[in-house]
Design a protein around this motif. Structure first.
Motif, PDB file in Angstrom:
ATOM      1  N   GLY A   1     -42.191 -24.034 -10.487  1.00  0.00           N
ATOM      2  CA  GLY A   1     -41.735 -24.139  -9.096  1.00  0.00           C
ATOM      3  C   GLY A   1     -40.220 -24.205  -9.047  1.00  0.00           C
ATOM      4  N   GLY A   2     -39.697 -25.014  -8.105  1.00  0.00           N
ATOM      5  CA  GLY A   2     -38.255 -25.086  -7.850  1.00  0.00           C
ATOM      6  C   GLY A   2     -37.436 -25.469  -9.067  1.00  0.00           C
ATOM      7  N   ILE A   3     -37.704 -26.625  -9.656  1.00  0.00           N
ATOM      8  CA  ILE A   3     -36.861 -27.065 -10.777  1.00  0.00           C
ATOM      9  C   ILE A   3     -37.165 -26.235 -12.035  1.00  0.00           C
ATOM     10  N   GLY A   4     -38.382 -25.723 -12.116  1.00  0.00           N
ATOM     11  CA  GLY A   4     -38.720 -24.829 -13.230  1.00  0.00           C
ATOM     12  C   GLY A   4     -37.788 -23.629 -13.232  1.00  0.00           C
ATOM     13  N   GLY A   5     -37.500 -23.088 -12.026  1.00  0.00           N
ATOM     14  CA  GLY A   5     -36.606 -21.937 -11.912  1.00  0.00           C
ATOM     15  C   GLY A   5     -35.186 -22.266 -12.366  1.00  0.00           C
TER      16      GLY A   5
ATOM     17  N   PHE B   1     -45.636 -19.355 -19.911  1.00  0.00           N
ATOM     18  CA  PHE B   1     -45.332 -19.977 -18.620  1.00  0.00           C
ATOM     19  C   PHE B   1     -46.644 -20.288 -17.922  1.00  0.00           C
ATOM     20  N   CYS B   2     -46.804 -21.540 -17.497  1.00  0.00           N
ATOM     21  CA  CYS B   2     -48.067 -21.934 -16.882  1.00  0.00           C
ATOM     22  C   CYS B   2     -47.812 -22.569 -15.523  1.00  0.00           C
ATOM     23  N   ASP B   3     -48.564 -22.133 -14.530  1.00  0.00           N
ATOM     24  CA  ASP B   3     -48.559 -22.794 -13.216  1.00  0.00           C
ATOM     25  C   ASP B   3     -49.952 -22.640 -12.627  1.00  0.00           C
TER      26      ASP B   3
ATOM     27  N   ASP C   1     -53.912 -22.360 -16.977  1.00  0.00           N
ATOM     28  CA  ASP C   1     -54.490 -23.539 -17.638  1.00  0.00           C
ATOM     29  C   ASP C   1     -53.604 -23.882 -18.841  1.00  0.00           C
ATOM     30  N   PHE C   2     -52.974 -25.055 -18.784  1.00  0.00           N
ATOM     31  CA  PHE C   2     -51.980 -25.349 -19.840  1.00  0.00           C
ATOM     32  C   PHE C   2     -52.620 -25.491 -21.221  1.00  0.00           C
ATOM     33  N   ARG C   3     -53.909 -25.919 -21.261  1.00  0.00           N
ATOM     34  CA  ARG C   3     -54.553 -26.059 -22.587  1.00  0.00           C
ATOM     35  C   ARG C   3     -54.766 -24.677 -23.229  1.00  0.00           C
TER      36      ARG C   3
ATOM     37  N   CYS D   1     -42.544 -29.482 -15.779  1.00  0.00           N
ATOM     38  CA  CYS D   1     -41.809 -29.480 -14.502  1.00  0.00           C
ATOM     39  C   CYS D   1     -42.778 -29.547 -13.325  1.00  0.00           C
ATOM     40  N   VAL D   2     -43.676 -30.527 -13.376  1.00  0.00           N
ATOM     41  CA  VAL D   2     -44.692 -30.680 -12.331  1.00  0.00           C
ATOM     42  C   VAL D   2     -44.288 -31.816 -11.385  1.00  0.00           C
ATOM     43  N   PRO D   3     -44.887 -31.890 -10.181  1.00  0.00           N
ATOM     44  CA  PRO D   3     -44.545 -32.965  -9.241  1.00  0.00           C
ATOM     45  C   PRO D   3     -44.839 -34.360  -9.820  1.00  0.00           C
ATOM     46  N   PRO D   4     -44.200 -35.398  -9.227  1.00  0.00           N
ATOM     47  CA  PRO D   4     -44.266 -36.753  -9.794  1.00  0.00           C
ATOM     48  C   PRO D   4     -45.684 -37.302  -9.997  1.00  0.00           C
TER      49      PRO D   4
ATOM     50  N   PHE E   1     -32.445 -35.982 -16.494  1.00  0.00           N
ATOM     51  CA  PHE E   1     -31.264 -36.681 -15.950  1.00  0.00           C
ATOM     52  C   PHE E   1     -30.003 -35.930 -16.373  1.00  0.00           C
ATOM     53  N   GLN E   2     -29.838 -34.729 -15.816  1.00  0.00           N
ATOM     54  CA  GLN E   2     -28.726 -33.871 -16.239  1.00  0.00           C
ATOM     55  C   GLN E   2     -27.359 -34.459 -15.894  1.00  0.00           C
ATOM     56  N   CYS E   3     -27.318 -35.403 -14.917  1.00  0.00           N
ATOM     57  CA  CYS E   3     -26.008 -35.992 -14.539  1.00  0.00           C
ATOM     58  C   CYS E   3     -25.376 -36.725 -15.724  1.00  0.00           C
TER      59      CYS E   3
ATOM     60  N   GLY F   1     -37.858 -29.345   0.786  1.00  0.00           N
ATOM     61  CA  GLY F   1     -38.868 -28.478   1.384  1.00  0.00           C
ATOM     62  C   GLY F   1     -40.152 -28.324   0.586  1.00  0.00           C
ATOM     63  N   VAL F   2     -40.548 -29.349  -0.180  1.00  0.00           N
ATOM     64  CA  VAL F   2     -41.848 -29.268  -0.876  1.00  0.00           C
ATOM     65  C   VAL F   2     -42.790 -30.276  -0.227  1.00  0.00           C
ATOM     66  N   ASP F   3     -44.048 -29.850  -0.007  1.00  0.00           N
ATOM     67  CA  ASP F   3     -45.006 -30.676   0.743  1.00  0.00           C
ATOM     68  C   ASP F   3     -45.241 -32.055   0.136  1.00  0.00           C
TER      69      ASP F   3
ATOM     70  N   VAL G   1     -37.429 -43.397  -5.845  1.00  0.00           N
ATOM     71  CA  VAL G   1     -38.046 -43.020  -7.132  1.00  0.00           C
ATOM     72  C   VAL G   1     -37.884 -41.527  -7.422  1.00  0.00           C
ATOM     73  N   GLU G   2     -37.977 -40.689  -6.386  1.00  0.00           N
ATOM     74  CA  GLU G   2     -37.949 -39.247  -6.638  1.00  0.00           C
ATOM     75  C   GLU G   2     -36.531 -38.697  -6.717  1.00  0.00           C
ATOM     76  N   GLN G   3     -35.629 -39.222  -5.864  1.00  0.00           N
ATOM     77  CA  GLN G   3     -34.341 -38.552  -5.703  1.00  0.00           C
ATOM     78  C   GLN G   3     -33.176 -39.416  -6.163  1.00  0.00           C
TER      79      GLN G   3
HETATM   80  N1  LIG Z   1     -33.579 -33.039 -12.328  1.00  0.00           N
HETATM   81  C1  LIG Z   1     -33.407 -32.702 -11.063  1.00  0.00           C
HETATM   82  O1  LIG Z   1     -32.295 -32.718 -10.534  1.00  0.00           O
HETATM   83  C2  LIG Z   1     -34.586 -32.301 -10.246  1.00  0.00           C
HETATM   84  C3  LIG Z   1     -34.413 -31.500  -9.104  1.00  0.00           C
HETATM   85  C4  LIG Z   1     -35.538 -31.118  -8.383  1.00  0.00           C
HETATM   86  C5  LIG Z   1     -36.799 -31.550  -8.777  1.00  0.00           C
HETATM   87  N2  LIG Z   1     -36.926 -32.353  -9.881  1.00  0.00           N
HETATM   88  C6  LIG Z   1     -38.236 -32.875 -10.278  1.00  0.00           C
HETATM   89  O2  LIG Z   1     -39.032 -31.815 -10.809  1.00  0.00           O
HETATM   90  C7  LIG Z   1     -40.394 -32.032 -10.503  1.00  0.00           C
HETATM   91  C8  LIG Z   1     -40.943 -30.779  -9.830  1.00  0.00           C
HETATM   92  O3  LIG Z   1     -40.234 -30.539  -8.638  1.00  0.00           O
HETATM   93  P1  LIG Z   1     -40.215 -29.078  -7.968  1.00  0.00           P
HETATM   94  O4  LIG Z   1     -39.258 -29.160  -6.844  1.00  0.00           O
HETATM   95  O5  LIG Z   1     -40.026 -28.042  -9.010  1.00  0.00           O
HETATM   96  O6  LIG Z   1     -41.700 -28.982  -7.403  1.00  0.00           O
HETATM   97  P2  LIG Z   1     -42.493 -27.648  -7.005  1.00  0.00           P
HETATM   98  O7  LIG Z   1     -43.609 -28.088  -6.144  1.00  0.00           O
HETATM   99  O8  LIG Z   1     -41.526 -26.620  -6.511  1.00  0.00           O
HETATM  100  O9  LIG Z   1     -43.045 -27.114  -8.420  1.00  0.00           O
HETATM  101  C9  LIG Z   1     -44.002 -27.806  -9.178  1.00  0.00           C
HETATM  102  C10 LIG Z   1     -44.969 -26.778  -9.750  1.00  0.00           C
HETATM  103  O10 LIG Z   1     -45.841 -27.447 -10.663  1.00  0.00           O
HETATM  104  C11 LIG Z   1     -47.102 -26.784 -10.594  1.00  0.00           C
HETATM  105  N3  LIG Z   1     -48.132 -27.634 -11.197  1.00  0.00           N
HETATM  106  C12 LIG Z   1     -48.598 -28.845 -10.778  1.00  0.00           C
HETATM  107  N4  LIG Z   1     -49.524 -29.314 -11.635  1.00  0.00           N
HETATM  108  C13 LIG Z   1     -49.657 -28.386 -12.624  1.00  0.00           C
HETATM  109  C14 LIG Z   1     -50.455 -28.285 -13.784  1.00  0.00           C
HETATM  110  N5  LIG Z   1     -51.334 -29.250 -14.135  1.00  0.00           N
HETATM  111  N6  LIG Z   1     -50.346 -27.190 -14.550  1.00  0.00           N
HETATM  112  C15 LIG Z   1     -49.471 -26.194 -14.223  1.00  0.00           C
HETATM  113  N7  LIG Z   1     -48.682 -26.233 -13.128  1.00  0.00           N
HETATM  114  C16 LIG Z   1     -48.769 -27.319 -12.340  1.00  0.00           C
HETATM  115  C17 LIG Z   1     -47.271 -26.518  -9.101  1.00  0.00           C
HETATM  116  O11 LIG Z   1     -48.220 -25.510  -8.835  1.00  0.00           O
HETATM  117  C18 LIG Z   1     -45.850 -26.119  -8.695  1.00  0.00           C
HETATM  118  O12 LIG Z   1     -45.648 -24.715  -8.740  1.00  0.00           O
HETATM  119  C19 LIG Z   1     -40.444 -33.275  -9.611  1.00  0.00           C
HETATM  120  O13 LIG Z   1     -40.785 -34.406 -10.359  1.00  0.00           O
HETATM  121  C20 LIG Z   1     -39.018 -33.427  -9.121  1.00  0.00           C
HETATM  122  O14 LIG Z   1     -38.665 -34.774  -8.901  1.00  0.00           O
HETATM  123  C21 LIG Z   1     -35.851 -32.701 -10.623  1.00  0.00           C
END
Ligand SMILES: NC(=O)c1ccc[n+]([C@@H]2O[C@H](COP(=O)([O-])OP(=O)(O)OC[C@H]3O[C@@H](n4cnc5c(N)ncnc54)[C@H](O)[C@@H]3O)[C@@H](O)[C@H]2O)c1
Length: 350
Positions: free
Chosen positions: A10-14, A32-34, A55-57, A71-74, A122-124, A155-157, A170-172
């Protein structure tokens, strides 16, 4: 060549992928798995290598990566990390590393037992501003830290609910809590107030604004406030101020570090020191302040340090291994507990 795979495209993966494109000489972008296939497939196209999975396995079975970026949600942590530990695969995991402290501590202990190299997002901590900031807090006794991070709603649900994001602290704002820990040492106690009712949005239930009072081991106190109610950058001037008796420093994370109150001689010394240590650092006396400006992307160094650590079998240069990230999680989760109970919370790093 060692193989790298990603779980979560997703976002941070990119953001990470954009860095990996410059690392192709040292690592193979292999999988790459999503859960959403199109996202994984688009990463394969951008990488011009590897295979897409849902499927990550299955990916781990087929690709057999040496390292994985998670790089999955919290709220999606746990089974992925346990599987990686079981298979003895080194991993980088985005912050916050979990929404369950018990789980994070268990994963931390299993990582240690397995001898894995880990890092967190924690890139900072890899910013060029870290060196002058560390020097400032070493040279001047810090009495008070004031921090505010006021912004809008990502903008993520999953972000809108505290049960899936952990809430804004906790998230930001964990980035600010983490960098303050990194600079002045461990906190011992927090007391947090939160408020709601300013943001009106379907499915949103987290706090609009929180303010936390913090005691540190050193005796210093801090106030950290974080809001997601803003719709304009003019809403607040977000920064961290480190205050000593006769000078102060303002950190705008990944942007500038400004020191106020130094004598001309001290400014000269600091400027000379920084410039001779690191030719790419710009330090200039700007009016009353000595100003350091960020250059480049700290995230590139953050990712590369982990990847090189795995390649060399030496993770000692990693500034935020999983075990340390659990401390920042404990710090921020303690704020949520304080908000929910209405009481101060002593921080216990079990
Ligand atoms: N370090 C930073 O500055 C920074 C910035 C933004 C986000 N983040 C963190 O990165 C994490 C992800 O945020 P995001 O914005 O990329 O979210 P996102 O929703 O854009 O992307 C997450 C992706 O994970 C996928 N996913 C969820 N469970 C999965 C699984 N079991 N197997 C494969 N894919 C799975 C989802 O389908 C989604 O595409 C969050 O914890 C967020 O806090 C960190």
């Amino acid at each position: 060549m060692k193989k790298l795979a990603m779980i979560g495209c997703g976002g941070i993966g990119g953001y990470h992928l954009s860095h990996f494109l410059g690392f192709k000489d040292i690592v193979e972008l292999a999988g790459f798995c999503d859960l959403i296939y199109e996202r994984a497939e688009s990463f394969v196209k951008q990488a011009e290598s590897g295979k897409a999975y849902t499927d990550f396995r299955v990916m781990l079975d087929e690709v057999k990566p040496d390292m994985v970026f998670v790089c999955v949600p919290p709220n999606c942590h746990g089974e992925i990390e346990y599987e990686l530990i079981e298979r003895k695969i080194h991993f980088f995991v985005e912050k916050p590393v979990s929404l369950s402290l018990d789980m994070a501590r268990d994963i931390r202990d299993k990582i240690e037992a397995a001898g894995l190299i880990t890092a967190s997002g924690f890139q900072c901590r890899y910013s060029k501003l870290v060196e002058p900031n560390k020097k400032f807090v070493a040279d001047h006794e810090i009495v008070f830290v004031e921090c505010a991070r006021i912004g809008g709603i990502p903008g993520v649900d999953w972000w809108k609910k505290r049960s899936t994001s952990g809430g804004q602290i906790v998230e930001q704002t964990i980035h600010q809590f983490d960098i303050i820990r990194y600079m002045i040492g461990e906190p011992t106690e927090v007391f947090t107030f939160g408020t709601k009712g300013f943001v009106h949005m379907d499915g949103y239930d987290t706090e609009d604004l929180t303010t936390t009072a913090i005691k540190f081991e050193s005796g210093a106190l801090a106030m950290i406030s974080t809001g997601c109610y803003a719709v304009s950058g003019e809403s607040f001037d977000s920064k961290v101020t480190f205050s000593a008796k006769d000078c102060r420093a303002d950190l705008r994370i990944l942007d500038t570090f400004k020191v106020y109150g130094l004598s001309d001689e001290q400014k000269q010394e600091s400027s000379g020191l920084i410039l001779s240590n690191d030719g790419s650092m710009k330090a200039s006396a700007d009016g009353n302040a000595l100003v350091y400006r960020e250059e480049g992307d700290a995230g590139i160094l953050c990712d590369r340090t982990f990847i090189e650590g795995v390649i060399n079998g030496d993770g000692s240069k990693i500034r935020s291994p999983y075990a340390d990230a659990v401390k920042s999680l404990t710090f921020t989760m303690s704020c949520n507990i304080s908000m929910d109970t209405g009481k101060p919370v002593k921080i216990e790093y079990k």
